[in-house]
Design an enzyme around this catalytic site. Structure first.
Site, PDB file in Angstrom:
ATOM      1  CE  LYS A 232      -2.160  -1.940   3.489  1.00 51.59           C
ATOM      2  NZ  LYS A 232      -1.840  -3.365   3.328  1.00 51.59           N
ATOM      3  CB  ILE A 233       3.462   2.561   2.324  1.00 49.43           C
ATOM      4  CG1 ILE A 233       2.470   2.642   3.499  1.00 49.43           C
ATOM      5  CG2 ILE A 233       4.426   3.744   2.364  1.00 49.43           C
ATOM      6  CD1 ILE A 233       3.077   2.465   4.878  1.00 49.43           C
TER       7      ILE A 233
ATOM      8  CG  ASP B 156       6.757  -6.951  -3.033  1.00 48.52           C
ATOM      9  OD1 ASP B 156       6.548  -8.137  -2.701  1.00 48.52           O
ATOM     10  OD2 ASP B 156       6.172  -5.979  -2.529  1.00 48.52           O
TER      11      ASP B 156
ATOM     12  CB  CYS C 235       9.578  -4.694   2.511  1.00 46.95           C
ATOM     13  SG  CYS C 235      11.255  -4.485   3.103  1.00 46.95           S
ATOM     14  N   PRO C 236       7.887  -4.861   5.157  1.00 46.64           N
ATOM     15  CG  PRO C 236       6.617  -6.788   5.556  1.00 46.64           C
ATOM     16  CD  PRO C 236       7.109  -5.899   4.458  1.00 46.64           C
TER      17      PRO C 236
ATOM     18  CB  THR D 272       9.350   5.946   5.609  1.00 46.61           C
ATOM     19  OG1 THR D 272       8.914   5.224   4.441  1.00 46.61           O
ATOM     20  CG2 THR D 272       9.923   7.279   5.209  1.00 46.61           C
ATOM     21  CB  SER D 273       9.932   0.348   5.991  1.00 47.27           C
ATOM     22  OG  SER D 273       8.987  -0.682   6.087  1.00 47.27           O
ATOM     23  NE  ARG D 274       7.902  -1.232  12.394  1.00 50.49           N
ATOM     24  CZ  ARG D 274       6.935  -0.341  12.123  1.00 50.49           C
ATOM     25  NH1 ARG D 274       7.217   0.770  11.485  1.00 50.49           N
ATOM     26  NH2 ARG D 274       5.689  -0.573  12.511  1.00 50.49           N
TER      27      ARG D 274
ATOM     28  CG  ASP E 217       9.841   8.475   9.927  1.00 49.33           C
ATOM     29  OD1 ASP E 217       9.996   9.540  10.564  1.00 49.33           O
ATOM     30  OD2 ASP E 217       8.854   7.725  10.070  1.00 49.33           O
TER      31      ASP E 217
ATOM     32  CD  GLU F 118      11.937   3.424  15.561  1.00 50.89           C
ATOM     33  OE1 GLU F 118      12.446   3.727  14.463  1.00 50.89           O
ATOM     34  OE2 GLU F 118      10.710   3.457  15.765  1.00 50.89           O
TER      35      GLU F 118
ATOM     36  CG  HIS G 110       8.512   5.585  13.867  1.00 45.42           C
ATOM     37  ND1 HIS G 110       8.920   4.312  14.154  1.00 45.42           N
ATOM     38  CD2 HIS G 110       7.401   5.438  13.105  1.00 45.42           C
ATOM     39  CE1 HIS G 110       8.100   3.437  13.603  1.00 45.42           C
ATOM     40  NE2 HIS G 110       7.162   4.114  12.950  1.00 45.42           N
TER      41      HIS G 110
HETATM   42  P1  NAD Z   1       1.895  -3.790   2.874  1.00 46.12           P
HETATM   43  O1  NAD Z   1       1.697  -5.083   3.581  1.00 46.12           O
HETATM   44  O2  NAD Z   1       0.751  -3.203   2.112  1.00 46.12           O
HETATM   45  O3  NAD Z   1       3.141  -3.905   1.864  1.00 46.12           O
HETATM   46  C1  NAD Z   1       4.343  -4.513   2.207  1.00 46.12           C
HETATM   47  C2  NAD Z   1       4.964  -5.030   0.926  1.00 46.12           C
HETATM   48  O4  NAD Z   1       6.274  -5.533   1.238  1.00 46.12           O
HETATM   49  C3  NAD Z   1       4.177  -6.200   0.291  1.00 46.12           C
HETATM   50  O5  NAD Z   1       3.954  -5.957  -1.080  1.00 46.12           O
HETATM   51  C4  NAD Z   1       5.087  -7.400   0.495  1.00 46.12           C
HETATM   52  O6  NAD Z   1       4.957  -8.380  -0.513  1.00 46.12           O
HETATM   53  C5  NAD Z   1       6.453  -6.714   0.475  1.00 46.12           C
HETATM   54  N1  NAD Z   1       7.508  -7.546   1.011  1.00 46.12           N
HETATM   55  C6  NAD Z   1       7.433  -8.509   1.966  1.00 46.12           C
HETATM   56  N2  NAD Z   1       8.628  -9.107   2.128  1.00 46.12           N
HETATM   57  C7  NAD Z   1       9.486  -8.506   1.257  1.00 46.12           C
HETATM   58  C8  NAD Z   1      10.859  -8.674   0.962  1.00 46.12           C
HETATM   59  N3  NAD Z   1      11.594  -9.619   1.563  1.00 46.12           N
HETATM   60  N4  NAD Z   1      11.411  -7.877   0.022  1.00 46.12           N
HETATM   61  C9  NAD Z   1      10.678  -6.938  -0.616  1.00 46.12           C
HETATM   62  N5  NAD Z   1       9.364  -6.730  -0.380  1.00 46.12           N
HETATM   63  C10 NAD Z   1       8.776  -7.502   0.548  1.00 46.12           C
HETATM   64  O7  NAD Z   1       2.404  -2.780   4.005  1.00 46.12           O
HETATM   65  P2  NAD Z   1       2.374  -1.187   3.946  1.00 46.12           P
HETATM   66  O8  NAD Z   1       1.105  -0.693   4.514  1.00 46.12           O
HETATM   67  O9  NAD Z   1       2.789  -0.734   2.607  1.00 46.12           O
HETATM   68  O10 NAD Z   1       3.507  -0.854   5.032  1.00 46.12           O
HETATM   69  C11 NAD Z   1       4.862  -1.185   4.789  1.00 46.12           C
HETATM   70  C12 NAD Z   1       5.661  -0.973   6.049  1.00 46.12           C
HETATM   71  O11 NAD Z   1       5.720   0.420   6.369  1.00 46.12           O
HETATM   72  C13 NAD Z   1       5.066  -1.600   7.320  1.00 46.12           C
HETATM   73  O12 NAD Z   1       5.417  -2.963   7.442  1.00 46.12           O
HETATM   74  C14 NAD Z   1       5.677  -0.767   8.420  1.00 46.12           C
HETATM   75  O13 NAD Z   1       6.865  -1.396   8.876  1.00 46.12           O
HETATM   76  C15 NAD Z   1       6.035   0.539   7.733  1.00 46.12           C
HETATM   77  N6  NAD Z   1       5.285   1.687   8.283  1.00 46.12           N
HETATM   78  C16 NAD Z   1       5.981   2.738   8.767  1.00 46.12           C
HETATM   79  C17 NAD Z   1       5.305   3.834   9.279  1.00 46.12           C
HETATM   80  C18 NAD Z   1       6.031   5.054   9.809  1.00 46.12           C
HETATM   81  O14 NAD Z   1       5.416   5.901  10.454  1.00 46.12           O
HETATM   82  N7  NAD Z   1       7.315   5.197   9.561  1.00 46.12           N
HETATM   83  C19 NAD Z   1       3.912   3.829   9.321  1.00 46.12           C
HETATM   84  C20 NAD Z   1       3.226   2.740   8.781  1.00 46.12           C
HETATM   85  C21 NAD Z   1       3.926   1.662   8.265  1.00 46.12           C
END
Ligand code: NAD
Length: 338
Positions: A153-154, A173, A204-205, A231-233, A257, A262, A294
């Site tokens: 989604k992001i 992905d 990615c997560p 901005t992920s983890r 981020d 953290e 974050h």
């Molecule tokens: P999502 O589940 O919609 O998308 C995650 C994508 O990552 C999926 O398409 C999945 O197939 C892919 N993925 C899984 N394993 C992978 C790998 N080994 N290599 C490459 N891609 C891989 O999740 P989302 O809503 O897009 O959120 C993504 C991440 O953003 C969350 O997991 C979270 O850690 C992070 N996040 C951060 C904040 C922030 O404030 N900084 C806020 C929300 C989410």
């Protein structure tokens, strides 16, 4: 049913109270969940937590002892929760799988543009009435190649914005998103993505597969001068290797981020203390690293979405029904345990 909500900050409180209080007994606290604060949830059936809270096995055992049977996460990510332990103890856990992906995607773009066009330096000069432009040269994002790791989604919201800039977009992905194909995104290996991209953004997560996905071997592939956005983890990038890649000039800069250590650092005011995290001090001292604490999710729309899904998850639990967002029923999930 009574819910105790940990780590509720002033910016979040009105959204949470407005959504939850009319339907459930709710107590909110700024306290972070850890072994020492479990007792605050005494007499509560459910708790609600944020990513900064500690939901490790030992904490879950203590929560179970005092009668907590449901955890409503106020986050997408659940890498801070020992899901297997929760299942073992019979504690249900539900997350907020979706809330304004635009909040995080737009923040990633804002970081990229602030970094690229040197807004922080420009602003400090303007404050000093220093209007000279030396050192403020950026680059056109138009025409560049952008690599997106994770097209969920992001990642897709980010891809759509960057598509508007007129970029070539590559993605890595394991799951191909048909919407990305429609947008003209080309899926490639991680190696090719890193070799060809001028800008790389991580979406990615964090799990066992993605822990330190970007470390020395991958930084060796990366196109010289590339800008990395995370901005992920934090745990997806090995910070010590990132610092080295920046110091040796391989990486042109980083917009972060999130940071791997953290927990206990971000979301708190440490301005009157001496930070002991030497890795963070090294990282934050680098000129070409832009850090936010974050806050990518921090928009009104996102906070409203988080609160609304949290109350839905609590509704399901109260009706003794299984929320579609429940994680403890998903047997195939692989979780990285801290
Ligand atoms: P999502 O589940 O919609 O998308 C995650 C994508 O990552 C999926 O398409 C999945 O197939 C892919 N993925 C899984 N394993 C992978 C790998 N080994 N290599 C490459 N891609 C891989 O999740 P989302 O809503 O897009 O959120 C993504 C991440 O953003 C969350 O997991 C979270 O850690 C992070 N996040 C951060 C904040 C922030 O404030 N900084 C806020 C929300 C989410």
């Amino acid at each position: 049913m009574k819910t105790f909500a940990y780590s509720v900050r002033e910016y979040e409180r009105p959204f949470l109270v407005e959504a939850v209080a009319p339907r459930h007994k709710l107590e909110v606290s700024k306290a972070r969940l850890n072994v020492d604060t479990v007792h605050l949830a005494k007499n509560c059936d459910a708790i609600s937590v944020f990513t900064s809270d500690d939901c490790s096995g030992v904490v879950l055992e203590k929560l179970h002892e005092i009668g907590v049977r449901f955890i409503a996460l106020r986050s997408v990510g659940y890498d801070h929760v020992d899901i297997n332990k929760a299942s073992e103890l019979g504690i249900s856990v539900a997350n907020v799988p979706e809330y304004s992906p635009y909040s995080v995607a737009e923040h990633a773009v804002a970081m990229l543009m602030s970094f690229n066009r040197k807004f922080i330096l420009a602003q400090s000069r303007i404050r000093d009435h220093d209007f000279h432009l030396d050192g403020l040269t950026g680059f056109d994002v138009h025409g560049k190649t952008v690599g997106i790791i994770g097209t969920g989604k992001i990642g897709m919201a980010f891809a759509r914005i960057l598509n508007g800039f007129g970029t070539t977009i590559l993605a890595y992905d394991p799951v191909v998103n048909p919407d990305a194909i429609l947008l003209g995104v080309r899926y490639v290996s991680l190696e090719e993505l890193l070799q060809k991209s001028d800008i790389v953004s991580v979406h990615c997560p964090l799990n066992e597969q993605t822990k330190y996905l970007l470390s020395n071997p991958q930084f060796a592939w990366i196109k010289k001068g590339c800008i990395l956005i995370n901005t992920s983890r934090g745990g997806i990038v090995k910070t010590v290797d990132l610092i080295e890649a920046i110091e040796n000039g391989r990486l042109g800069g980083a917009c972060l981020d999130v940071y791997e250590n953290e927990k206990g650092l971000f979301f708190e005011d440490h301005s009157n203390t001496i930070l002991e995290d030497k890795l963070y001090l090294r990282l934050s001292a680098l000129d070409n690293v832009l850090i936010t604490g974050h806050q990518a999710f921090l928009t009104c729309e996102a906070l409203k979405g988080i609160a609304e899904t949290t109350v839905l998850n609590l509704d399901y639990w109260q009706r003794e029904a299984v929320s579609p967002n429940e994680l403890t029923n998903i047997s195939h999930i692989e979780i990285y345990l801290y």
